[in-house]
Design a protein around this motif. Structure first.
Motif, PDB file in Angstrom:
ATOM      1  N   LYS A  55      19.108  -6.751  -4.787  1.00 23.25           N
ATOM      2  CA  LYS A  55      19.603  -7.525  -3.650  1.00 23.25           C
ATOM      3  C   LYS A  55      18.670  -7.468  -2.438  1.00 23.25           C
ATOM      4  CE  LYS A  55      24.263  -7.251  -5.369  1.00 23.25           C
ATOM      5  NZ  LYS A  55      23.760  -6.868  -6.710  1.00 23.25           N
ATOM      6  N   THR A  56      17.870  -6.410  -2.344  1.00 25.80           N
ATOM      7  CA  THR A  56      16.957  -6.326  -1.208  1.00 25.80           C
ATOM      8  C   THR A  56      15.793  -7.319  -1.329  1.00 25.80           C
ATOM      9  OG1 THR A  56      16.007  -4.409  -2.344  1.00 25.80           O
ATOM     10  CG2 THR A  56      17.455  -3.980  -0.481  1.00 25.80           C
ATOM     11  N   HIS A  57      15.558  -7.860  -2.538  1.00 23.44           N
ATOM     12  CA  HIS A  57      14.560  -8.920  -2.681  1.00 23.44           C
ATOM     13  C   HIS A  57      14.949 -10.126  -1.830  1.00 23.44           C
ATOM     14  CE1 HIS A  57      12.810  -7.226  -6.600  1.00 23.44           C
ATOM     15  NE2 HIS A  57      11.816  -7.346  -5.741  1.00 23.44           N
ATOM     16  N   MET A  58      16.265 -10.349  -1.705  1.00 30.85           N
ATOM     17  CA  MET A  58      16.745 -11.473  -0.911  1.00 30.85           C
ATOM     18  C   MET A  58      16.352 -11.313   0.555  1.00 30.85           C
ATOM     19  SD  MET A  58      19.229 -12.447   1.427  1.00 30.85           S
ATOM     20  CE  MET A  58      20.323 -11.054   1.321  1.00 30.85           C
ATOM     21  N   ILE A  59      16.419 -10.075   1.071  1.00 37.56           N
ATOM     22  CA  ILE A  59      16.037  -9.840   2.463  1.00 37.56           C
ATOM     23  C   ILE A  59      14.555 -10.128   2.654  1.00 37.56           C
ATOM     24  CG2 ILE A  59      16.010  -8.131   4.329  1.00 37.56           C
ATOM     25  CD1 ILE A  59      18.195  -6.616   2.797  1.00 37.56           C
ATOM     26  N   LEU A  60      13.738  -9.731   1.661  1.00 37.41           N
ATOM     27  CA  LEU A  60      12.300  -9.991   1.728  1.00 37.41           C
ATOM     28  C   LEU A  60      12.021 -11.485   1.775  1.00 37.41           C
ATOM     29  CD1 LEU A  60       9.441  -8.782   1.666  1.00 37.41           C
ATOM     30  CD2 LEU A  60       9.556  -8.867  -0.829  1.00 37.41           C
ATOM     31  N   LEU A  61      12.710 -12.256   0.917  1.00 36.86           N
ATOM     32  CA  LEU A  61      12.530 -13.710   0.909  1.00 36.86           C
ATOM     33  C   LEU A  61      13.004 -14.335   2.213  1.00 36.86           C
ATOM     34  CD1 LEU A  61      13.686 -14.487  -2.744  1.00 36.86           C
ATOM     35  CD2 LEU A  61      11.373 -14.730  -1.841  1.00 36.86           C
ATOM     36  N   ILE A 219       8.983  -6.405  10.543  1.00 34.65           N
ATOM     37  CA  ILE A 219       9.389  -5.040  10.189  1.00 34.65           C
ATOM     38  C   ILE A 219      10.293  -5.058   8.964  1.00 34.65           C
ATOM     39  CG2 ILE A 219      10.610  -2.987  11.011  1.00 34.65           C
ATOM     40  CD1 ILE A 219       9.665  -3.685  13.823  1.00 34.65           C
ATOM     41  N   GLY A 220      11.100  -6.125   8.832  1.00 34.78           N
ATOM     42  CA  GLY A 220      11.964  -6.257   7.656  1.00 34.78           C
ATOM     43  C   GLY A 220      11.166  -6.300   6.366  1.00 34.78           C
ATOM     44  N   CYS A 221      10.038  -7.023   6.374  1.00 29.94           N
ATOM     45  CA  CYS A 221       9.177  -7.072   5.184  1.00 29.94           C
ATOM     46  C   CYS A 221       8.665  -5.678   4.829  1.00 29.94           C
ATOM     47  CB  CYS A 221       7.994  -8.007   5.430  1.00 29.94           C
ATOM     48  SG  CYS A 221       8.416  -9.764   5.415  1.00 29.94           S
ATOM     49  N   VAL A 222       8.233  -4.922   5.842  1.00 32.31           N
ATOM     50  CA  VAL A 222       7.713  -3.570   5.613  1.00 32.31           C
ATOM     51  C   VAL A 222       8.809  -2.653   5.069  1.00 32.31           C
ATOM     52  CG1 VAL A 222       6.670  -1.547   6.709  1.00 32.31           C
ATOM     53  CG2 VAL A 222       5.954  -3.845   7.402  1.00 32.31           C
ATOM     54  N   ILE A 225       9.694  -3.555   1.426  1.00 37.49           N
ATOM     55  CA  ILE A 225       8.614  -3.159   0.505  1.00 37.49           C
ATOM     56  C   ILE A 225       8.636  -1.648   0.271  1.00 37.49           C
ATOM     57  CG2 ILE A 225       6.100  -2.963   0.297  1.00 37.49           C
ATOM     58  CD1 ILE A 225       5.930  -5.730   1.681  1.00 37.49           C
ATOM     59  N   VAL A 226       8.844  -0.873   1.341  1.00 37.30           N
ATOM     60  CA  VAL A 226       8.941   0.592   1.205  1.00 37.30           C
ATOM     61  C   VAL A 226      10.137   0.964   0.342  1.00 37.30           C
ATOM     62  CG1 VAL A 226       9.385   2.740   2.465  1.00 37.30           C
ATOM     63  CG2 VAL A 226       7.734   1.088   3.366  1.00 37.30           C
ATOM     64  N   GLN A 227      11.286   0.310   0.577  1.00 36.17           N
ATOM     65  CA  GLN A 227      12.493   0.600  -0.196  1.00 36.17           C
ATOM     66  C   GLN A 227      12.288   0.272  -1.682  1.00 36.17           C
ATOM     67  OE1 GLN A 227      14.918  -1.879  -1.558  1.00 36.17           O
ATOM     68  NE2 GLN A 227      16.021  -0.145  -2.454  1.00 36.17           N
ATOM     69  N   SER A 234       9.957  -3.687  -8.833  1.00 30.47           N
ATOM     70  CA  SER A 234       8.803  -4.564  -8.667  1.00 30.47           C
ATOM     71  C   SER A 234       8.923  -5.334  -7.351  1.00 30.47           C
ATOM     72  CB  SER A 234       8.712  -5.547  -9.835  1.00 30.47           C
ATOM     73  OG  SER A 234       7.727  -6.524  -9.584  1.00 30.47           O
ATOM     74  N   LEU A 235       7.777  -5.591  -6.706  1.00 32.79           N
ATOM     75  CA  LEU A 235       7.803  -6.350  -5.454  1.00 32.79           C
ATOM     76  C   LEU A 235       8.165  -7.813  -5.689  1.00 32.79           C
ATOM     77  CD1 LEU A 235       4.646  -4.982  -3.573  1.00 32.79           C
ATOM     78  CD2 LEU A 235       7.044  -4.378  -3.220  1.00 32.79           C
ATOM     79  N   ILE A 236       7.859  -8.324  -6.862  1.00 33.74           N
ATOM     80  CA  ILE A 236       8.152  -9.723  -7.196  1.00 33.74           C
ATOM     81  C   ILE A 236       9.384  -9.751  -8.083  1.00 33.74           C
ATOM     82  CG2 ILE A 236       7.269 -11.830  -8.272  1.00 33.74           C
ATOM     83  CD1 ILE A 236       4.447 -10.761  -7.695  1.00 33.74           C
ATOM     84  N   PRO A 237      10.439 -10.465  -7.701  1.00 37.63           N
ATOM     85  CA  PRO A 237      11.662 -10.498  -8.521  1.00 37.63           C
ATOM     86  C   PRO A 237      11.453 -11.247  -9.825  1.00 37.63           C
ATOM     87  CG  PRO A 237      11.828 -12.051  -6.697  1.00 37.63           C
ATOM     88  CD  PRO A 237      10.565 -11.273  -6.486  1.00 37.63           C
ATOM     89  N   CYS A 238      12.355 -11.022 -10.776  1.00 32.53           N
ATOM     90  CA  CYS A 238      12.298 -11.737 -12.050  1.00 32.53           C
ATOM     91  C   CYS A 238      12.449 -13.237 -11.816  1.00 32.53           C
ATOM     92  CB  CYS A 238      13.403 -11.248 -12.983  1.00 32.53           C
ATOM     93  SG  CYS A 238      13.255  -9.498 -13.407  1.00 32.53           S
ATOM     94  N   ARG A 239      11.830 -14.009 -12.695  1.00 35.67           N
ATOM     95  CA  ARG A 239      11.822 -15.457 -12.507  1.00 35.67           C
ATOM     96  C   ARG A 239      13.238 -16.040 -12.553  1.00 35.67           C
ATOM     97  NH1 ARG A 239       7.510 -18.425 -16.116  1.00 35.67           N
ATOM     98  NH2 ARG A 239       8.696 -17.258 -17.663  1.00 35.67           N
ATOM     99  N   HIS A 240      14.100 -15.535 -13.457  1.00 39.23           N
ATOM    100  CA  HIS A 240      15.453 -16.091 -13.568  1.00 39.23           C
ATOM    101  C   HIS A 240      16.368 -15.618 -12.434  1.00 39.23           C
ATOM    102  CE1 HIS A 240      15.487 -12.267 -15.790  1.00 39.23           C
ATOM    103  NE2 HIS A 240      16.766 -12.184 -15.493  1.00 39.23           N
ATOM    104  N   HIS A 241      15.931 -14.603 -11.637  1.00 38.24           N
ATOM    105  CA  HIS A 241      16.688 -14.177 -10.457  1.00 38.24           C
ATOM    106  C   HIS A 241      16.183 -14.852  -9.182  1.00 38.24           C
ATOM    107  CE1 HIS A 241      17.765 -10.163 -12.621  1.00 38.24           C
ATOM    108  NE2 HIS A 241      18.671 -11.094 -12.844  1.00 38.24           N
TER     109      HIS A 241
END
Length: 326
Positions: A55-61, A219-222, A225-227, A234-241
């Motif tokens: 779910k934190t991938h969503m914050i990165l996007l 700062i959110g990106c940093v 990424i640390v989390q 992985s830093l890059i989410p799965c394609r189907h997600h």
């Protein structure tokens, strides 16, 4: 003489038109805040319903999308993103750090909590804001505010349902152990979000919203990424997600835009009161879409938090309106 009479009649004729326009803008503000609630609720339900997606991938996007939209605004306004002095810079950094950490903790809590319960705990932040404002900003705290804060914490107990108060079997206790971890994450998010509001209040109206969001994006990106590195993801989410995560990020961004448009057309107090409808909407959508039926204790706790939050908002609005008319 005739000229002055004509001017008076023109002003009288324009007054109803201006009043009608102001009323229209206020109703439009309420429509925008309801759209904001809908977008944010759908984003949470979409994330909660997705299995296997981090779910934190969503914050990165969301931070990346937000950064892309903010750069033209900051360039056009020729904004000094570092602030006017070192104190302002540190406050902006704190706003970005606490805001991004609040988002991370809240969405991590969805792994073990329902969206409605996580949101109900997160809505205890007004009580935290009142406490922190008294400590950090030396603001006064009246008897009504203390009573409403107690009501919010009683509602929190109903939502969390700690075994040492509500009892239960050993199996229930084991199951609630994982839920308690999610509750602590959501409560931590509420405390961090309260710190964000206190910092923004400290900064005052001299800081444009684009500066504040700029620090949140970077700062959110940093932070994310640390989390992700710490958790081994992985830093890059799965394609189907990716579609689900991008959709959630876009809905949250739209929710923020609609909230900004609402605040431009109506005062913050009424908008904050209407935005609490998001808590009710979360329970309804979670039941209709995901088939999750909230427990009686969760409903009682959410209702107490909702009523106390609305009452605090209305009380603060009344005080500010009373001060304006003095």
């Amino acid at each position: 003489m005739k000229s002055s009479q004509a001017t008076s009649s023109d002003e009288a004729a324009s007054f109803p038109a201006n009043e009608s326009k102001r009323t229209h803008q206020r109703w439009l503000g309420y429509v925008f805040v309801l759209l904001s609630c809908l977008c944010v609720s759908f984003a949470g339900i979409l994330l909660k319903g997705s299995t296997g997606a981090t779910k934190t991938h969503m914050i990165l996007l969301r931070c990346i999308m937000q950064y892309i939209l903010l750069v033209p605004v900051l360039t056009y306004r020729k904004t000094n993103v570092l602030g006017s002095d070192i104190k302002t810079f540190l406050c902006l950094v704190g706003r970005g750090l606490f805001g991004s950490l609040a988002s991370v903790f809240f969405y991590l809590s969805l792994d073990t909590l329902t969206f409605g319960n996580a949101l109900a705990i997160f809505y205890t932040s007004p009580a935290m804001i009142g406490i922190l404002a008294c400590i950090c900003l030396k603001e006064t705290c009246n008897v009504l505010r203390i009573i409403l804060t107690i009501v919010i914490f009683v509602g929190l107990m109903f939502v969390v349902q700690p075994p040492f108060i509500f009892g239960g079997t050993s199996e229930d206790t084991d199951a609630k152990g994982a839920q308690l971890e999610g509750c602590m994450m959501s409560l931590t998010a509420a405390v961090l979000q309260s710190l964000v509001y206190v910092i923004l209040r400290k900064l005052g109206p001299g800081i444009h919203y684009s500066q504040s969001l700029f620090y949140y994006s970077n700062i959110g990106c940093v932070v994310v990424i640390v989390q992700l590195k710490i958790s081994g993801e992985s830093l890059i989410p799965c394609r189907h997600h990716l579609l689900i995560l991008s959709g959630s990020a876009l809905l949250l961004l739209l929710g923020q835009i609609f909230e900004t448009l609402a605040l431009q057309r109506e005062r913050a107090g009424p908008i904050a009161s209407v935005s609490t409808f998001q808590l009710v909407l979360a329970f309804i959508l979670e039941y209709l879409i995901l088939g999750v039926t909230p427990s009686l204790y969760s409903c009682i706790g959410a209702a107490l938090i909702l009523i106390a939050t609305v009452a605090q908002t209305l009380e603060a609005t009344y005080k500010s309106t009373k001060c304006c008319f003095k």
